[in-house]
Motif scaffolding. Structure first.
Motif, PDB file in Angstrom:
ATOM      1  N   TRP A  75      -2.323   1.168  -4.259  1.00  0.00           N
ATOM      2  CA  TRP A  75      -1.532  -0.037  -4.050  1.00  0.00           C
ATOM      3  C   TRP A  75      -0.569  -0.289  -5.209  1.00  0.00           C
ATOM      4  O   TRP A  75      -0.883   0.013  -6.358  1.00  0.00           O
ATOM      5  CB  TRP A  75      -2.448  -1.245  -3.917  1.00  0.00           C
ATOM      6  CG  TRP A  75      -3.268  -1.224  -2.675  1.00  0.00           C
ATOM      7  CD1 TRP A  75      -4.427  -0.524  -2.460  1.00  0.00           C
ATOM      8  CD2 TRP A  75      -2.982  -1.907  -1.462  1.00  0.00           C
ATOM      9  NE1 TRP A  75      -4.874  -0.741  -1.189  1.00  0.00           N
ATOM     10  CE2 TRP A  75      -4.011  -1.593  -0.550  1.00  0.00           C
ATOM     11  CE3 TRP A  75      -1.962  -2.763  -1.058  1.00  0.00           C
ATOM     12  CZ2 TRP A  75      -4.036  -2.107   0.737  1.00  0.00           C
ATOM     13  CZ3 TRP A  75      -2.002  -3.278   0.224  1.00  0.00           C
ATOM     14  CH2 TRP A  75      -3.019  -2.946   1.103  1.00  0.00           C
ATOM     15  N   LYS A  76       0.572  -0.870  -4.860  1.00  0.00           N
ATOM     16  CA  LYS A  76       1.491  -1.387  -5.874  1.00  0.00           C
ATOM     17  C   LYS A  76       1.373  -2.908  -5.838  1.00  0.00           C
ATOM     18  O   LYS A  76       1.583  -3.531  -4.801  1.00  0.00           O
ATOM     19  CB  LYS A  76       2.935  -0.963  -5.613  1.00  0.00           C
ATOM     20  CG  LYS A  76       3.895  -1.540  -6.640  1.00  0.00           C
ATOM     21  CD  LYS A  76       5.265  -0.905  -6.635  1.00  0.00           C
ATOM     22  CE  LYS A  76       5.968  -0.999  -5.323  1.00  0.00           C
ATOM     23  NZ  LYS A  76       7.377  -0.563  -5.409  1.00  0.00           N
ATOM     24  N   LEU A  77       0.991  -3.471  -6.954  1.00  0.00           N
ATOM     25  CA  LEU A  77       0.862  -4.910  -7.093  1.00  0.00           C
ATOM     26  C   LEU A  77       2.124  -5.397  -7.804  1.00  0.00           C
ATOM     27  O   LEU A  77       2.482  -4.873  -8.862  1.00  0.00           O
ATOM     28  CB  LEU A  77      -0.388  -5.198  -7.926  1.00  0.00           C
ATOM     29  CG  LEU A  77      -0.836  -6.622  -8.070  1.00  0.00           C
ATOM     30  CD1 LEU A  77      -2.355  -6.643  -8.152  1.00  0.00           C
ATOM     31  CD2 LEU A  77      -0.255  -7.233  -9.291  1.00  0.00           C
ATOM     32  N   VAL A  78       2.827  -6.359  -7.226  1.00  0.00           N
ATOM     33  CA  VAL A  78       4.072  -6.871  -7.788  1.00  0.00           C
ATOM     34  C   VAL A  78       3.893  -8.354  -8.089  1.00  0.00           C
ATOM     35  O   VAL A  78       3.485  -9.134  -7.220  1.00  0.00           O
ATOM     36  CB  VAL A  78       5.257  -6.672  -6.811  1.00  0.00           C
ATOM     37  CG1 VAL A  78       6.542  -7.226  -7.418  1.00  0.00           C
ATOM     38  CG2 VAL A  78       5.421  -5.204  -6.444  1.00  0.00           C
ATOM     39  N   LEU A  79       4.185  -8.739  -9.331  1.00  0.00           N
ATOM     40  CA  LEU A  79       4.144 -10.146  -9.738  1.00  0.00           C
ATOM     41  C   LEU A  79       5.565 -10.652  -9.917  1.00  0.00           C
ATOM     42  O   LEU A  79       6.404  -9.961 -10.505  1.00  0.00           O
ATOM     43  CB  LEU A  79       3.421 -10.310 -11.076  1.00  0.00           C
ATOM     44  CG  LEU A  79       2.009  -9.785 -11.218  1.00  0.00           C
ATOM     45  CD1 LEU A  79       1.512 -10.023 -12.635  1.00  0.00           C
ATOM     46  CD2 LEU A  79       1.095 -10.438 -10.220  1.00  0.00           C
ATOM     47  N   CYS A  90       0.847  -1.191   0.000  1.00  0.00           N
ATOM     48  CA  CYS A  90       0.000   0.000   0.000  1.00  0.00           C
ATOM     49  C   CYS A  90       0.885   1.243   0.000  1.00  0.00           C
ATOM     50  O   CYS A  90       1.631   1.483   0.948  1.00  0.00           O
ATOM     51  CB  CYS A  90      -0.944   0.019   1.194  1.00  0.00           C
ATOM     52  SG  CYS A  90      -2.157   1.354   1.082  1.00  0.00           S
ATOM     53  N   ILE A  91       0.793   2.025  -1.051  1.00  0.00           N
ATOM     54  CA  ILE A  91       1.586   3.246  -1.194  1.00  0.00           C
ATOM     55  C   ILE A  91       1.001   4.351  -0.318  1.00  0.00           C
ATOM     56  O   ILE A  91       1.736   5.100   0.316  1.00  0.00           O
ATOM     57  CB  ILE A  91       1.624   3.688  -2.666  1.00  0.00           C
ATOM     58  CG1 ILE A  91       2.342   2.622  -3.506  1.00  0.00           C
ATOM     59  CG2 ILE A  91       2.292   5.051  -2.819  1.00  0.00           C
ATOM     60  CD1 ILE A  91       2.211   2.822  -4.990  1.00  0.00           C
ATOM     61  N   SER A  92      -0.328   4.425  -0.258  1.00  0.00           N
ATOM     62  CA  SER A  92      -0.971   5.509   0.470  1.00  0.00           C
ATOM     63  C   SER A  92      -0.966   5.284   1.988  1.00  0.00           C
ATOM     64  O   SER A  92      -1.095   6.240   2.750  1.00  0.00           O
ATOM     65  CB  SER A  92      -2.403   5.719  -0.028  1.00  0.00           C
ATOM     66  OG  SER A  92      -3.152   4.527   0.088  1.00  0.00           O
TER      67      SER A  92
END
Length: 79
Positions: free
Chosen positions: A53-57, A20-22
């Protein structure tokens, strides 16, 4: 169900991380998902709290490691 969808040239199995960026205090479990046989991967985000959010795969294909990131905004978990 709300999802973030990715399209690959081949089937994949991925680890999905949510950051979560925020609000860095918010945490989500790592998810392990597989695409369908055509390479479409649907990441469910219904349970993601409100925020940016930053979603990382992360995945491996043909003995090579790959990583992809996508930023999305969640309106909040659906109850």
């Amino acid at each position: 169900m709300k999802t973030v969808t990715f399209s690959f040239d081949h089937p994949v199995a991925v680890k999905v991380f949510f950051n979560c960026i925020s609000d860095p205090q918010l945490k989500q479990d790592i998810k392990f998902l597989r695409s369908d046989e055509w390479g479409l991967l649907h990441v469910p985000v219904d349970d993601i709290p409100k925020g940016v959010w930053k979603l990382v795969l992360e995945w491996n294909y043909e003995d090579r490691d790959f990583c992809m990131e996508r930023i999305f905004e969640s309106p909040g978990a659906v109850l």
